[in-house]
Design an enzyme around this catalytic site. Structure first.
Site, PDB file in Angstrom:
ATOM      1  N   GLN B 567       0.814  -1.203   0.000  1.00 31.55           N
ATOM      2  CA  GLN B 567       0.000   0.000   0.000  1.00 31.55           C
ATOM      3  C   GLN B 567       0.851   1.258   0.000  1.00 31.55           C
ATOM      4  OE1 GLN B 567      -3.188   0.366   2.743  1.00 31.55           O
ATOM      5  NE2 GLN B 567      -3.870  -1.750   2.443  1.00 31.55           N
ATOM      6  N   CYS B 568       1.985   1.193   0.672  1.00 36.34           N
ATOM      7  CA  CYS B 568       2.847   2.384   0.643  1.00 36.34           C
ATOM      8  C   CYS B 568       3.503   2.455  -0.706  1.00 36.34           C
ATOM      9  CB  CYS B 568       3.939   2.294   1.699  1.00 36.34           C
ATOM     10  SG  CYS B 568       3.300   1.938   3.308  1.00 36.34           S
ATOM     11  N   THR B 569       3.631   3.627  -1.176  1.00 30.52           N
ATOM     12  CA  THR B 569       4.262   3.791  -2.475  1.00 30.52           C
ATOM     13  C   THR B 569       5.749   3.612  -2.317  1.00 30.52           C
ATOM     14  OG1 THR B 569       2.601   5.479  -2.838  1.00 30.52           O
ATOM     15  CG2 THR B 569       4.341   5.280  -4.462  1.00 30.52           C
TER      16      THR B 569
END
Lengths: 236, 708
Positions: B567-569
């Protein structure tokens, strides 16, 4: 030392000066100025130390010409300059003694005072003209006002030549904003003035005449005239 | 020689001049040493004889009029001596801490106190020893160190003769003296002025012997001057230039002469110079008659002396904000930088367009922080940041506006922290932060949240309306949908930046379908609902595409079902600065292009200098790859089935407004149905081609990066 001299002879001159050359040039300039310019205050050398930790280099400083007065006639005065002041602080007539011995002056002319400094720029290795203006009471003039004092051809020179423009920057010794003529083009046109003649490097000719030539251009932008006598010394 | 016209002797008032340096030094002294201490401060004033036939000299205060700031020195300024252009004169400064205090000072009392000091010096003989005491002065002030303005008022106490002295005559010295006397006096004065011990002594005696020899002496040599045949002149440095009036210092001098030596008739010399030399034509000699009563010297005389301000008895005010306020100095330095760029390299640089454009940044993360900084570097001052997140511990490394402090206590809101950071960098920025989430299709909302989501939609719409240029810098595809639609509807300059793991996309959206090209102005992109040009704009040109134009799927939820690290870029750190910089440069190029948002998309052709525009080409899309250290420019045209900018979608929005938005948010296939993408996909899957065996072995499902 000999080797340095010969290198200087070969390499074409780039229009710049070393810091100690600037000091010599400044001395030559101020002496000539005094000789040819009896009607104007002299350029004085102001020794200044910028870096207190380094050994004091007595040749470090700048040339200063202060107190040039430009008298403005009353019509030209900006009446909005004086702030409308509430009467809270005024002194009533009864308080102060009646005094007939004080001359009551009718509106006197406003005077714009100008100070000029010629300061060496170590990064561009050329002299830079700094200046500021203020009214008699000390209030500094904004640039819009100064522009009105500059000669007409000054605006022309500044708009046409990409090398000549006025900016406001911190004075390197006084740590306050002064106006200056930006030095980015100076070495270019100094080269042109001396026709890139490398032979001139010999016997310090360049150093002696550098500031006179430089000033003959720069002075025009701020309306400082250089007397013909000084210019003529260039051709000998 | 004496025509008995007894006019009143009128003195030209002393005028003050305060050099900027005095206020700078005083501010520093106040801030660093004095604090709120408002006890009177001894200062030194300087004056010199007049040296210009049309301009009077002033009593001047300079930086060195004040004591130095070093902690071991006492609060007494260093006296200078021997400087012919700076005769030192003692003064006192009363500075108040409030403007009310300034107005409340008892001015008459203060004037009387200083006058009393002068009178005391006269009576005790101190003034004869050190004559500069006769010109003692008073200064009251209020230094407003927040606004960098200084209110001040000088008083030059003058003891009044009662009745006032009468003037018998006054004329240039060259007319009063014989030629020989004048020459001798000139020489004597020049010597006096060139000798370090007397150059700054402003009051003196002149004796002229019968052989026309003039001698200049100190006041204390009075007794030695009492030789019969000698003429005596009482000389003083006269700052005034007027041909018919003596200067102010003569007032107290006459008081001294009368009180100490009891003279009734005084011949005085107003000493003035020209270009540094004694000038007997400008200098004046006059005769005054003093008719005070016997008892006059027994009591302290009255005093006057408050300086007039343009004829009125009010204080003066000087504003030094331009040269002292750090914010103003930062602003002028920044302006200088940009002006230099224009003067030296880019004469067509439109600085006013840059300083007036209003930019909206959606997202204050890696991209948002960098874009904001780059915008400020270009002179953009109006920046709004929208982000609903808080600064997390890993953020400061990649998000250049945040530091560790912003992460503490759960983390500040990014939008707020970003704005504070921008102001710390450049105080004159007009930055605002909005903490708000951007409603996204594919993330359905239940009925309770509905109203607040609609609120956010309206808020976003208002924000877009209020700005000229919008940057889409969020970290999901679907969050870009609503802003794209709203921008296309209002024809705002829209720039998208999106990151993959090692690749990026920076693009400008084309004009909206309802755009009108007439009278286009880069700064005010106004849309009008003129003819519906579906894929062509009013100029008949094919509209450039938006971020979604090439998509065959509508934006859906790309975030759920991803693991945390997915989910984190996660991208190569160099990408964000590169992409952000390109995004800002793209905006600047649009603003300088005569057709602005309607400009065609250029493609780089590696031939330098072929573009007509001074800033170079104006591409539509820039796609870059760090894996290849390469970058290419592309052009994409608008799609008639685009879920964000096609005219079908925009018409629905214009007709149904927020209801339409809500539908799109809540129903996953609504947009696809509407635009016909559903049909498109059905017909695509009707082809029976075997794609499966081309699947990669590694990593099925969603990739761990944001799709570009």
């Amino acid at each position: 030392m000999d080797q340095k001299e010969s290198v200087r002879d070969i390499t074409p001159w780039d229009g710049t000066l070393s810091s100690s050359d600037f000091f010599s040039a400044a001395c030559a300039f101020s002496e000539k100025w005094k000789r040819f310019n009896a009607f104007v205050p002299p350029w004085l050398w102001v020794p200044s130390r910028k870096h207190h930790l380094l050994s004091s280099h007595k040749e470090e400083g700048y040339l200063s010409l202060e107190g040039m007065c430009l008298i403005k006639s009353s019509e030209e005065q900006e009446s909005c300059r004086s702030q409308t002041w509430k009467e809270e602080s005024s002194i009533s007539q009864e308080e102060e003694a009646v005094d007939n011995a004080t001359l009551v002056q009718s509106s006197c002319d406003e005077v714009n005072h100008y100070d000029f400094h010629i300061v060496y720029s170590p990064s561009y290795r050329v002299p830079v003209l700094y200046f500021r203006s203020y009214h008699s009471d000390g209030q500094p003039l904004p640039f819009g006002e100064i522009e009105k004092d500059l000669p007409d051809h000054s605006a022309k020179i500044r708009s046409e030549s990409k090398w000549t423009f006025i900016t406001q920057e911190e004075h390197p010794y006084l740590n306050r904003p002064w106006y200056k003529l930006h030095p980015c083009g100076t070495s270019e046109w100094m080269k042109l003035l001396f026709h890139g003649d490398t032979a001139l490097n010999k016997n310090g000719f360049v150093i002696e005449h550098y500031l006179v030539s430089w000033f003959s251009v720069i002075g025009q932008v701020v309306g400082l005239k250089i007397p013909l006598g000084m210019l003529e010394t260039l051709s000998c | 020689m004496s025509k008995k016209e007894e006019a009143l002797l009128q003195f030209a008032p002393m005028q003050s001049s305060v050099d900027e340096g005095f206020w700078h030094r005083f501010s520093s002294l106040k801030l660093n040493k004095l604090g709120i201490d408002d006890s009177p401060l001894p200062i030194i004033g300087f004056y010199a004889p007049c040296s210009h036939s049309q301009v009077s000299n002033h009593l001047t205060l300079l930086a060195e009029s004040l004591p130095s700031e070093s902690s071991d020195s006492s609060l007494v300024p260093e006296p200078s001596s021997g400087n012919r252009n700076k005769c030192s004169v003692p003064g006192i400064l009363y500075n108040t801490n409030t403007v009310e205090g300034f107005h409340a000072l008892d001015k008459m009392k203060l004037l009387k106190e200083e006058a009393a000091k002068i009178w005391n010096d006269i009576v005790t003989g101190k003034a004869v020893e050190d004559c500069s005491m006769l010109s003692r002065f008073l200064l009251i002030s209020f230094a407003d160190l927040k606004k960098w303005s200084f209110h001040y008022w000088f008083a030059f106490p003058a003891l009044m003769l009662d009745p006032p002295a009468a003037l018998v005559n006054l004329r240039p010295a060259s007319q009063w003296l014989s030629a020989a006397e004048a020459e001798s006096l000139s020489t004597a004065c020049n010597e006096w002025r060139n000798s370090k011990s007397t150059a700054d002594v402003p009051f003196f005696l002149v004796t002229i012997d019968p052989q026309s020899r003039a001698t200049v002496r100190l006041l204390k040599d009075w007794d030695a001057c009492q030789s019969d045949a000698h003429k005596i002149l009482f000389g003083f440095y006269d700052p005034c230039h007027l041909p018919n009036n003596p200067g102010w210092p003569l007032r107290n001098f006459l008081a001294l002469i009368s009180a100490k030596w009891n003279l009734k008739s005084v011949q005085f010399l107003c000493y003035r110079e020209n270009r540094g030399f004694a000038d007997m034509g400008l200098s004046l000699v006059g005769e005054a008659l003093i008719t005070v009563s016997e008892g006059w010297k027994n009591t302290m005389p009255n005093a006057v002396g408050w300086e007039l301000n343009k004829g009125r008895k009010v204080p003066r005010c000087i504003s030094l904000a331009q040269s002292m306020d750090p914010t103003r100095l930062a602003v002028s330095a920044a302006d200088l930088n940009l002006k230099l760029m224009r003067w030296r390299a880019l004469p067509s640089l439109n600085l006013s367009a840059l300083s007036s454009v209003k930019c909206l940044l959606l997202g204050a993360g890696t991209l948002g922080c960098q874009v904001a900084r780059m915008l400020m570097a270009w002179g953009v001052r109006k920046i709004t940041l929208v982000d609903n997140g808080k600064v997390a511990m890993s953020n400061p490394l990649r998000q250049s506006l945040y530091t560790l402090d912003d992460c503490l206590n759960g983390g500040s809101f990014k939008a707020t922290a970003a704005v504070e950071s921008l102001k710390r960098i450049f105080p004159a920025v007009e930055a605002e932060g909005v903490v708000m989430a951007i409603p996204m299709p594919g993330h359905p909302v239940n009925s309770q949240e509905q109203e607040s989501v609609l609120d956010d939609c309206r808020r976003l719409s208002d924000l877009i309306d209020a700005h000229d240029s919008v940057f889409l810098l969020t970290d999901t595809r679907e969050s870009r949908w609503l802003p794209t639609l709203l921008c296309a509807n209002t024809n705002k300059i829209t720039i998208t930046a999106a990151l993959g793991f090692d690749s990026f996309l920076v693009m400008r959206h084309g004009a909206g379908p309802f755009s009108h090209a007439h009278g286009f102005n880069a700064e005010t992109a106004i849309s009008s609902s003129a003819d519906v040009h579906k894929i062509k704009d009013a100029k008949g040109k094919h509209r450039l595409g938006c971020y979604f134009c090439n998509d065959v799927v509508a934006p859906t939820d790309s975030t759920s079902n991803r693991t945390l690290d997915q989910q984190c870029t996660v991208t190569r750190p160099g990408l964000a600065p590169i992409a952000s910089a390109l995004a800002v440069e793209l905006l600047v190029s649009i603003l300088h292009h005569p057709e602005g948002i309607f400009a065609e998309g250029d493609i780089s052709n590696n031939v330098i200098g072929t573009s007509e525009q001074p800033l170079g080409i104006l591409p539509h899309q820039i796609r870059g790859s760090l894996a290849q250290f390469s970058q290419m420019t592309l052009v994409g045209y608008s799609s008639p089935s685009c879920t964000a900018c096609c005219d079908t979608v925009l018409s629905e929005y214009r007709n149904k407004g927020m209801e339409f938005i809500l539908q799109a948010i809540n129903h996953p296939t609504y947009l696809e149905d509407l635009t016909g993408l559903t049909e498109l996909m059905k017909s695509a899957s009707a082809f029976s081609l075997d794609w499966d065996k081309d699947d990669d072995g590694g990593g099925g499902g969603d990739e761990d990066c944001v799709e570009i």
